[in-house]
Design a protein around this motif. Structure first.
Motif, PDB file in Angstrom:
ATOM      1  N   LEU A  73     -37.371  52.204 -29.195  1.00 45.18           N
ATOM      2  CA  LEU A  73     -38.319  51.097 -29.282  1.00 45.18           C
ATOM      3  C   LEU A  73     -39.034  50.903 -27.947  1.00 45.18           C
ATOM      4  N   LEU A  74     -38.283  50.916 -26.865  1.00 44.01           N
ATOM      5  CA  LEU A  74     -38.875  50.731 -25.540  1.00 44.01           C
ATOM      6  C   LEU A  74     -39.906  51.823 -25.250  1.00 44.01           C
ATOM      7  N   ARG A  75     -39.571  53.058 -25.575  1.00 44.04           N
ATOM      8  CA  ARG A  75     -40.492  54.172 -25.363  1.00 44.04           C
ATOM      9  C   ARG A  75     -41.771  53.966 -26.179  1.00 44.04           C
ATOM     10  N   PHE A  76     -41.618  53.522 -27.432  1.00 40.46           N
ATOM     11  CA  PHE A  76     -42.782  53.266 -28.290  1.00 40.46           C
ATOM     12  C   PHE A  76     -43.674  52.177 -27.692  1.00 40.46           C
ATOM     13  N   ILE A  77     -43.059  51.072 -27.272  1.00 43.61           N
ATOM     14  CA  ILE A  77     -43.851  49.956 -26.724  1.00 43.61           C
ATOM     15  C   ILE A  77     -44.526  50.372 -25.418  1.00 43.61           C
ATOM     16  N   GLU A  78     -43.770  50.990 -24.517  1.00 46.71           N
ATOM     17  CA  GLU A  78     -44.315  51.308 -23.198  1.00 46.71           C
ATOM     18  C   GLU A  78     -45.293  52.485 -23.230  1.00 46.71           C
ATOM     19  N   THR A  79     -45.175  53.353 -24.200  1.00 46.77           N
ATOM     20  CA  THR A  79     -46.099  54.472 -24.320  1.00 46.77           C
ATOM     21  C   THR A  79     -47.396  54.062 -25.008  1.00 46.77           C
ATOM     22  N   GLU A  80     -47.274  53.201 -26.026  1.00 50.83           N
ATOM     23  CA  GLU A  80     -48.446  52.908 -26.845  1.00 50.83           C
ATOM     24  C   GLU A  80     -48.912  51.454 -26.815  1.00 50.83           C
ATOM     25  N   HIS A  81     -48.057  50.514 -26.366  1.00 44.88           N
ATOM     26  CA  HIS A  81     -48.417  49.105 -26.536  1.00 44.88           C
ATOM     27  C   HIS A  81     -48.033  48.190 -25.370  1.00 44.88           C
ATOM     28  N   THR A  82     -48.075  48.681 -24.160  1.00 42.27           N
ATOM     29  CA  THR A  82     -47.783  47.832 -23.012  1.00 42.27           C
ATOM     30  C   THR A  82     -48.772  46.671 -22.970  1.00 42.27           C
ATOM     31  N   GLY A  83     -48.255  45.465 -22.911  1.00 39.47           N
ATOM     32  CA  GLY A  83     -49.102  44.271 -22.820  1.00 39.47           C
ATOM     33  C   GLY A  83     -49.696  43.811 -24.129  1.00 39.47           C
ATOM     34  N   ASP A  84     -49.350  44.462 -25.234  1.00 43.51           N
ATOM     35  CA  ASP A  84     -49.888  44.081 -26.546  1.00 43.51           C
ATOM     36  C   ASP A  84     -48.976  43.094 -27.257  1.00 43.51           C
ATOM     37  N   ALA A  85     -49.583  42.287 -28.124  1.00 43.88           N
ATOM     38  CA  ALA A  85     -48.820  41.413 -29.009  1.00 43.88           C
ATOM     39  C   ALA A  85     -48.232  42.258 -30.130  1.00 43.88           C
ATOM     40  N   GLY A  86     -46.977  41.967 -30.481  1.00 39.88           N
ATOM     41  CA  GLY A  86     -46.343  42.720 -31.554  1.00 39.88           C
ATOM     42  C   GLY A  86     -45.192  41.959 -32.174  1.00 39.88           C
ATOM     43  N   ILE A  87     -44.717  42.471 -33.285  1.00 39.82           N
ATOM     44  CA  ILE A  87     -43.571  41.897 -33.990  1.00 39.82           C
ATOM     45  C   ILE A  87     -42.532  42.994 -34.157  1.00 39.82           C
ATOM     46  N   VAL A  88     -41.286  42.666 -33.829  1.00 35.08           N
ATOM     47  CA  VAL A  88     -40.160  43.574 -34.042  1.00 35.08           C
ATOM     48  C   VAL A  88     -39.263  42.918 -35.080  1.00 35.08           C
ATOM     49  N   TYR A  89     -39.073  43.571 -36.216  1.00 37.98           N
ATOM     50  CA  TYR A  89     -38.237  43.026 -37.281  1.00 37.98           C
ATOM     51  C   TYR A  89     -36.836  43.614 -37.222  1.00 37.98           C
ATOM     52  N   CYS A  90     -35.839  42.722 -37.370  1.00 36.80           N
ATOM     53  CA  CYS A  90     -34.427  43.098 -37.410  1.00 36.80           C
ATOM     54  C   CYS A  90     -33.818  42.531 -38.687  1.00 36.80           C
ATOM     55  N   LEU A  91     -32.696  43.100 -39.104  1.00 35.19           N
ATOM     56  CA  LEU A  91     -32.058  42.677 -40.344  1.00 35.19           C
ATOM     57  C   LEU A  91     -31.248  41.391 -40.196  1.00 35.19           C
ATOM     58  N   THR A  92     -30.667  41.174 -39.015  1.00 33.31           N
ATOM     59  CA  THR A  92     -29.787  40.013 -38.850  1.00 33.31           C
ATOM     60  C   THR A  92     -30.207  39.145 -37.660  1.00 33.31           C
ATOM     61  N   ARG A  93     -29.773  37.896 -37.682  1.00 31.44           N
ATOM     62  CA  ARG A  93     -30.053  36.969 -36.581  1.00 31.44           C
ATOM     63  C   ARG A  93     -29.461  37.477 -35.279  1.00 31.44           C
ATOM     64  N   LYS A  94     -28.258  38.015 -35.373  1.00 31.30           N
ATOM     65  CA  LYS A  94     -27.589  38.525 -34.173  1.00 31.30           C
ATOM     66  C   LYS A  94     -28.425  39.633 -33.521  1.00 31.30           C
ATOM     67  N   ARG A  95     -28.961  40.541 -34.340  1.00 24.11           N
ATOM     68  CA  ARG A  95     -29.783  41.628 -33.799  1.00 24.11           C
ATOM     69  C   ARG A  95     -31.078  41.087 -33.209  1.00 24.11           C
ATOM     70  N   VAL A  96     -31.644  40.051 -33.829  1.00 21.33           N
ATOM     71  CA  VAL A  96     -32.858  39.427 -33.295  1.00 21.33           C
ATOM     72  C   VAL A  96     -32.601  38.929 -31.879  1.00 21.33           C
ATOM     73  N   GLU A  97     -31.529  38.163 -31.701  1.00 20.89           N
ATOM     74  CA  GLU A  97     -31.196  37.617 -30.382  1.00 20.89           C
ATOM     75  C   GLU A  97     -30.958  38.735 -29.375  1.00 20.89           C
ATOM     76  N   GLU A  98     -30.234  39.755 -29.815  1.00 15.56           N
ATOM     77  CA  GLU A  98     -29.903  40.886 -28.938  1.00 15.56           C
ATOM     78  C   GLU A  98     -31.170  41.625 -28.473  1.00 15.56           C
ATOM     79  N   PHE A  99     -32.061  41.924 -29.403  1.00 13.07           N
ATOM     80  CA  PHE A  99     -33.267  42.675 -29.049  1.00 13.07           C
ATOM     81  C   PHE A  99     -34.246  41.832 -28.238  1.00 13.07           C
ATOM     82  N   ALA A 100     -34.379  40.543 -28.554  1.00 14.84           N
ATOM     83  CA  ALA A 100     -35.293  39.682 -27.781  1.00 14.84           C
ATOM     84  C   ALA A 100     -34.824  39.585 -26.333  1.00 14.84           C
TER      85      ALA A 100
END
Length: 199
Positions: A12-39
């Motif tokens: 995910l980091l490679r995707f964001i930093e290669t193609e979307h540095t500074g862009d608005a985006g949404i990252v979807y996760c299956l669980t609340r725990k994963r949401v907190e972890e990734f944010a």
């Protein structure tokens, strides 16, 4: 594009930093725990990221949604609870770090990007473990047999989408009863055809 998970945070980091540095985006996760972890992890990596899920207070959810609508370059990491009624035109990417439950959910969630008509990316990482988890969730459901069968059919369809070697746009349109006259020329399988052989 769709990829198999292999250290999904780094992917995910490679995707964001290669193609979307500074862009608005949404990252979807299956669980609340994963949401907190990734944010939290994205913030630690130097990106502006906020969580959004039903377990947050109403004030926090509203505050994060307002920030997303009004700030540039903010990433919202969310469960499916996020996005209904959101009409931010310059969302440049939607990433799924877990397999969506159905083609309908995936189509609706990815449709939140690029509403200004400019290019945007839909990026999905999946694994067999995602399929196992979603099947377990379905089996523990108290829904009737017909509903569970329908959910299983939709899960099979999204797995088929992920594992396809043909144009992804054609597959989605076909699922919704529409036909595509040709390959889209934009998805990963069109841009870099998968090597196949006659088994």
């Amino acid at each position: 594009s769709v990829i198999l998970k292999n250290n999904v945070k780094q992917q995910l980091l490679r995707f964001i930093e290669t193609e979307h540095t500074g862009d608005a985006g949404i990252v979807y996760c299956l669980t609340r725990k994963r949401v907190e972890e990734f944010a939290s992890w994205l913030t630690d990596q130097g990106h502006q990221a906020v969580p959004y899920h039903a377990g947050l207070s109403t004030e926090d959810r509203q505050g994060h949604q307002d920030r997303f609508l009004n700030e540039e370059g903010l990433i919202v990491v969310a469960t499916v609870a996020f996005g209904m009624g959101i009409d931010k035109p310059n969302v440049r990417f939607v990433a799924h770090v877990d397999l969506p439950k159905s083609p309908e959910a995936y189509y609706q969630e990815t449709g939140r990007s690029g509403r200004d008509g400019l290019p945007a990316n839909a990026w999905l990482a999946y694994s067999l473990a995602d399929v196992v988890l979603l099947k377990r969730i379905m089996e523990s459901s108290e829904a009737d047999e017909q509903h569970r069968w329908t959910e299983q059919h939709k899960l099979n369809a999204i797995v088929g989408y992920c594992e396809s070697v043909t144009c992804r746009r054609s597959i989605l349109l076909n699922f919704f009863g529409e036909s595509s006259p040709s390959e889209c020329g934009n998805c990963d399988t069109c841009l870099q055809p998968v090597q196949t052989w006659d088994g």
